[in-house]
Design a protein around this motif. Structure first.
Motif, PDB file in Angstrom:
ATOM      1  N   HIS A  28       0.043  -4.355  -1.094  1.00  0.00           N
ATOM      2  CA  HIS A  28       1.181  -4.796  -0.281  1.00  0.00           C
ATOM      3  C   HIS A  28       1.221  -4.035   1.044  1.00  0.00           C
ATOM      4  O   HIS A  28       1.521  -4.613   2.102  1.00  0.00           O
ATOM      5  CB  HIS A  28       2.480  -4.579  -1.066  1.00  0.00           C
ATOM      6  CG  HIS A  28       3.711  -4.971  -0.316  1.00  0.00           C
ATOM      7  ND1 HIS A  28       4.522  -4.042   0.310  1.00  0.00           N
ATOM      8  CD2 HIS A  28       4.267  -6.184  -0.076  1.00  0.00           C
ATOM      9  CE1 HIS A  28       5.540  -4.665   0.896  1.00  0.00           C
ATOM     10  NE2 HIS A  28       5.410  -5.971   0.667  1.00  0.00           N
TER      11      HIS A  28
ATOM     12  N   GLN B 229      -1.248  -5.532   3.354  1.00  0.00           N
ATOM     13  CA  GLN B 229      -0.794  -6.831   3.847  1.00  0.00           C
ATOM     14  C   GLN B 229       0.057  -6.677   5.111  1.00  0.00           C
ATOM     15  O   GLN B 229       0.017  -7.523   6.008  1.00  0.00           O
ATOM     16  CB  GLN B 229      -0.009  -7.566   2.760  1.00  0.00           C
ATOM     17  CG  GLN B 229      -0.874  -8.097   1.614  1.00  0.00           C
ATOM     18  CD  GLN B 229      -0.053  -8.641   0.455  1.00  0.00           C
ATOM     19  OE1 GLN B 229       1.158  -8.441   0.393  1.00  0.00           O
ATOM     20  NE2 GLN B 229      -0.715  -9.333  -0.473  1.00  0.00           N
TER      21      GLN B 229
ATOM     22  N   TYR C 282       0.984  -4.672  -6.235  1.00  0.00           N
ATOM     23  CA  TYR C 282      -0.184  -5.341  -5.662  1.00  0.00           C
ATOM     24  C   TYR C 282      -1.251  -4.275  -5.411  1.00  0.00           C
ATOM     25  O   TYR C 282      -1.088  -3.418  -4.544  1.00  0.00           O
ATOM     26  CB  TYR C 282       0.194  -6.042  -4.362  1.00  0.00           C
ATOM     27  CG  TYR C 282       1.191  -7.169  -4.566  1.00  0.00           C
ATOM     28  CD1 TYR C 282       0.763  -8.465  -4.835  1.00  0.00           C
ATOM     29  CD2 TYR C 282       2.562  -6.928  -4.495  1.00  0.00           C
ATOM     30  CE1 TYR C 282       1.673  -9.500  -5.033  1.00  0.00           C
ATOM     31  CE2 TYR C 282       3.479  -7.943  -4.698  1.00  0.00           C
ATOM     32  CZ  TYR C 282       3.032  -9.232  -4.963  1.00  0.00           C
ATOM     33  OH  TYR C 282       3.940 -10.242  -5.166  1.00  0.00           O
TER      34      TYR C 282
END
Length: 453
Positions: free
Chosen positions: A81, A84, A194
């Motif tokens: 994450h 990202q 994640y």
């Protein structure tokens, strides 16, 4: 090769039990993140990004002068994450090097080797073999010995837990591949996070080569998650510093009791006794002896100087042939000319001490300028502060200041002048004069000493 660097530095570091963001805790006098950033800058990237989260404003303030992009991860949902959040800042044709703000001591040479293993059809991972891999993600290899996945500790089965090769988290990936894989990450795992490491399996499935570089020493890739690991890295860092100095000919009487928290350079025939701490930039000349338990910060120490035990020197310049201490404190702005002597329990601040001058015992000299061959007696103080302003004391060449003297600044003592012991001098003394400023002594006969009740 275009190089984009992303440093993950958003974690809270709960196990540090501190209000300070984990990446700002120190090893070798520098924050964990500053070590990582130093290695990143050495790679000459023009696009360095730092992912911040917990304590973001504190971290930003600490590195406000650096040419980096700060990217906020407002929710702590894992390393995948975090990456990202960095996607909009990555160039399509770049190689992306992913570093961690709490892994401070990875050598730049190792990172270069990692980058050399990347091409449009290959990514690279930095791994290490551990005797006890508990807590780390394991490297899963196929029958040909190539990496095909990384399994986190909590998701690993019994056979996978037996693997000793672990993921350091540091990797280099073509940006185009990273942009294709990151949106596919899932949080369907024991942590509900994640995982960045899931891209390794994606790479294997897409027939992308996964090249492995193994670290030479586990300490090079050790992260700091608690105070124990911080202490381990501190001692490792100091041992490396000590070995470099020993190889350069510096005499460390006990390398295990030595701390350098900055930049230290030394000439020939330098001896450093135990428990000395060096901070900032310290330059030491030839034939210098530094006794035990000294703290030296941002100093230039000239040839043939002796610094005796338990002395503290900060922002001080010593021309050479000086004798200092024991228990001396030289504060910022102190300058000692050649052959000057500062004795035991003497404190100086913003003081210029001339050639051959001596302040031997139990004195305070602040905001003062002493000429050459001045002798300052025991217990002398320069009264440089009136409660509002600081004022200067000037003492000319060859002057003699008797013991227990108070020099009330601003005041000037001329060359070859003498001040009698026990004086409080608030007016200038001309060259060659004798100043005596004390009450007349009275001797009382037949004095009855007090008797205990």
């Amino acid at each position: 090769m275009l190089l984009d660097i992303v440093i993950l530095a958003a974690g809270k570091g709960t196990r540090m039990k501190s209000s300070l963001p984990k990446v700002l805790h120190k090893v070798g006098g520098h924050s964990l993140l500053s070590h990582v950033l130093g290695a990143a800058k050495a790679l000459e990237s023009d696009n360095i990004n730092i992912i911040v989260g917990h304590g973001a404003e504190t971290v930003k303030a600490e590195f406000a002068g650096e040419a980096v992009n700060f990217i906020e991860q407002t929710e702590q949902l894992g390393t995948g994450h975090a990456m990202q959040q960095a996607l909009p800042y990555l160039r399509d044709d770049a190689t992306v090097l992913i570093l961690y703000g709490d892994v401070p001591l990875t050598p730049t040479a190792t990172l270069r080797e990692l980058l050399d293993q990347v091409n449009p059809e290959a990514m690279s991972l930095l791994t290490v073999e551990l005797d006890d891999p508990s807590g780390y993600g394991r490297i899963i290899r196929n029958a040909q010995g190539n990496a095909k996945a990384i399994v986190e500790q909590k998701d690993a089965n019994k056979d996978q837990l037996a693997i000793c090769e672990i993921n350091t988290g540091i990797m280099a990936v073509p940006s185009a591949l990273l942009k294709a894989w990151l949106p596919q990450l899932s949080n369907d795992n024991a942590q509900g996070e994640y995982y960045l490491t899931d891209i390794v399996e994606m790479a294997s499935n897409d027939h992308i080569d996964i090249n492995i570089v193994q670290a030479d020493d586990e300490m090079d890739v050790l992260g700091v998650n608690n105070r124990v690991q911080q202490a381990e890295l501190e001692r490792y860092y100091q041992s490396v510093q000590a070995m470099v100095l020993l190889e350069e000919g510096v005499g460390l009487l006990d390398p295990d009791r030595f701390d350098c928290r900055g930049e230290l350079s030394a000439g020939n025939d330098v001896t450093i006794d135990v428990n000395c701490v060096f901070e900032g930039t310290v330059n030491i000349g030839n034939n210098v002896y530094i006794g035990p338990n000294c703290v030296i910060s941002n100093c230039d120490i000239g040839d043939n100087t002796t610094i005796k035990a338990n002395s503290v020197l900060e922002d001080t310049s010593i021309a050479g042939d000086s004798d200092i201490g024991p228990f001396a404190r030289l504060r910022p702005g102190t300058q000692l000319a050649k052959g000057a002597k500062i004795g035991n329990f003497v404190e100086t601040k913003k003081a210029i001490i001339g050639e051959g001058s001596k302040v031997n015992h139990l004195s305070y000299v602040g905001d003062a300028e002493l000429g050459s061959n001045v002798n300052v007696g025991a217990g002398t103080i320069t009264c440089n502060y009136d409660g509002v302003n600081k004022s200067k004391t000037t003492i000319g060449d060859g002057a003699f200041i008797g013991s227990n003297t108070a020099l009330v600044a601003p005041v000037s003592i001329g060359s070859e002048a003498t001040v009698g012991a026990g004086s409080t001098v608030a007016k200038d003394v001309a060259e060659g004069e004798l100043a005596v400023a004390r009450a007349k002594q009275r001797n009382i006969s037949n004095w009855q000493k007090p008797v205990k009740k």
